[in-house]
Design a protein around this motif. Sequence first.
Motif, PDB file in Angstrom:
ATOM      1  N   ILE A 192       4.417   9.853  -9.790  1.00  0.00           N
ATOM      2  CA  ILE A 192       3.840  10.013 -11.121  1.00  0.00           C
ATOM      3  C   ILE A 192       3.016  11.293 -11.202  1.00  0.00           C
ATOM      4  O   ILE A 192       3.084  12.044 -12.183  1.00  0.00           O
ATOM      5  CB  ILE A 192       3.008   8.772 -11.488  1.00  0.00           C
ATOM      6  CG1 ILE A 192       3.944   7.579 -11.708  1.00  0.00           C
ATOM      7  CG2 ILE A 192       2.158   9.020 -12.726  1.00  0.00           C
ATOM      8  CD1 ILE A 192       3.247   6.253 -11.827  1.00  0.00           C
ATOM      9  N   THR A 193       2.240  11.571 -10.162  1.00  0.00           N
ATOM     10  CA  THR A 193       1.438  12.792 -10.134  1.00  0.00           C
ATOM     11  C   THR A 193       2.327  14.029 -10.146  1.00  0.00           C
ATOM     12  O   THR A 193       2.052  15.003 -10.850  1.00  0.00           O
ATOM     13  CB  THR A 193       0.520  12.803  -8.898  1.00  0.00           C
ATOM     14  OG1 THR A 193      -0.299  11.636  -8.929  1.00  0.00           O
ATOM     15  CG2 THR A 193      -0.350  14.038  -8.866  1.00  0.00           C
ATOM     16  N   SER A 194       3.401  13.981  -9.387  1.00  0.00           N
ATOM     17  CA  SER A 194       4.326  15.110  -9.338  1.00  0.00           C
ATOM     18  C   SER A 194       4.947  15.372 -10.713  1.00  0.00           C
ATOM     19  O   SER A 194       5.017  16.519 -11.162  1.00  0.00           O
ATOM     20  CB  SER A 194       5.420  14.835  -8.310  1.00  0.00           C
ATOM     21  OG  SER A 194       6.382  15.849  -8.322  1.00  0.00           O
ATOM     22  N   ARG A 240       0.835  -1.204   0.000  1.00  0.00           N
ATOM     23  CA  ARG A 240       0.000   0.000   0.000  1.00  0.00           C
ATOM     24  C   ARG A 240       0.869   1.252   0.000  1.00  0.00           C
ATOM     25  O   ARG A 240       0.626   2.196  -0.759  1.00  0.00           O
ATOM     26  CB  ARG A 240      -0.920   0.002   1.217  1.00  0.00           C
ATOM     27  CG  ARG A 240      -1.860   1.184   1.257  1.00  0.00           C
ATOM     28  CD  ARG A 240      -2.803   1.109   2.438  1.00  0.00           C
ATOM     29  NE  ARG A 240      -2.097   1.161   3.703  1.00  0.00           N
ATOM     30  CZ  ARG A 240      -1.875   2.281   4.390  1.00  0.00           C
ATOM     31  NH1 ARG A 240      -2.313   3.423   3.930  1.00  0.00           N
ATOM     32  NH2 ARG A 240      -1.221   2.244   5.528  1.00  0.00           N
ATOM     33  N   ALA A 261       4.526   5.545  -5.511  1.00  0.00           N
ATOM     34  CA  ALA A 261       4.503   5.570  -6.980  1.00  0.00           C
ATOM     35  C   ALA A 261       3.484   6.583  -7.486  1.00  0.00           C
ATOM     36  O   ALA A 261       3.761   7.341  -8.421  1.00  0.00           O
ATOM     37  CB  ALA A 261       4.191   4.176  -7.522  1.00  0.00           C
ATOM     38  N   ILE A 262       2.317   6.623  -6.872  1.00  0.00           N
ATOM     39  CA  ILE A 262       1.281   7.569  -7.304  1.00  0.00           C
ATOM     40  C   ILE A 262       1.729   9.004  -7.082  1.00  0.00           C
ATOM     41  O   ILE A 262       1.538   9.871  -7.936  1.00  0.00           O
ATOM     42  CB  ILE A 262      -0.043   7.270  -6.572  1.00  0.00           C
ATOM     43  CG1 ILE A 262      -0.631   5.966  -7.097  1.00  0.00           C
ATOM     44  CG2 ILE A 262      -1.035   8.414  -6.727  1.00  0.00           C
ATOM     45  CD1 ILE A 262      -1.795   5.442  -6.297  1.00  0.00           C
ATOM     46  N   VAL A 263       2.360   9.265  -5.938  1.00  0.00           N
ATOM     47  CA  VAL A 263       2.842  10.622  -5.659  1.00  0.00           C
ATOM     48  C   VAL A 263       3.911  11.031  -6.665  1.00  0.00           C
ATOM     49  O   VAL A 263       3.890  12.157  -7.185  1.00  0.00           O
ATOM     50  CB  VAL A 263       3.372  10.716  -4.214  1.00  0.00           C
ATOM     51  CG1 VAL A 263       4.161  11.993  -4.000  1.00  0.00           C
ATOM     52  CG2 VAL A 263       2.232  10.628  -3.218  1.00  0.00           C
ATOM     53  N   TRP A 309       2.720   1.639  -3.398  1.00  0.00           N
ATOM     54  CA  TRP A 309       1.817   2.170  -4.416  1.00  0.00           C
ATOM     55  C   TRP A 309       1.580   3.653  -4.194  1.00  0.00           C
ATOM     56  O   TRP A 309       1.494   4.423  -5.143  1.00  0.00           O
ATOM     57  CB  TRP A 309       0.487   1.414  -4.423  1.00  0.00           C
ATOM     58  CG  TRP A 309       0.533   0.163  -5.242  1.00  0.00           C
ATOM     59  CD1 TRP A 309       0.527  -1.110  -4.776  1.00  0.00           C
ATOM     60  CD2 TRP A 309       0.635   0.067  -6.665  1.00  0.00           C
ATOM     61  NE1 TRP A 309       0.602  -1.991  -5.813  1.00  0.00           N
ATOM     62  CE2 TRP A 309       0.669  -1.295  -6.988  1.00  0.00           C
ATOM     63  CE3 TRP A 309       0.696   1.004  -7.681  1.00  0.00           C
ATOM     64  CZ2 TRP A 309       0.766  -1.743  -8.310  1.00  0.00           C
ATOM     65  CZ3 TRP A 309       0.792   0.551  -8.990  1.00  0.00           C
ATOM     66  CH2 TRP A 309       0.822  -0.801  -9.290  1.00  0.00           C
ATOM     67  N   GLY A 310       1.459   4.049  -2.957  1.00  0.00           N
ATOM     68  CA  GLY A 310       1.274   5.468  -2.652  1.00  0.00           C
ATOM     69  C   GLY A 310       2.456   6.302  -3.101  1.00  0.00           C
ATOM     70  O   GLY A 310       2.296   7.382  -3.666  1.00  0.00           O
TER      71      GLY A 310
END
Length: 68
Positions: free
Chosen positions: A37-39, A27, A33-35, A30-31
């Motif tokens: 990619i979003t950045s 979890r 990775a999301i941060v 993944w968090g």
Amino acid sequence: MFAFLGQVVDLLDAWRTGSGAAEQAPRVLWGIAIVLITSIGMVALRAAMQHQGLARNLKEPLAAAQSG
């Protein structure tokens, strides 16, 4: 954001000590990775918008100089 980073630090500490909190690793990863990619996406969007604004402002004076 700081709460998320706190969770990452807690997870790394749990991995070091071998406690049961290491079960949350997927979890948190993944968090992360999301941060990331979003950045990257936000920076790219900002750069594209800035480039469009500069290009538009550059074309107007050039068009006026050529017609006048």
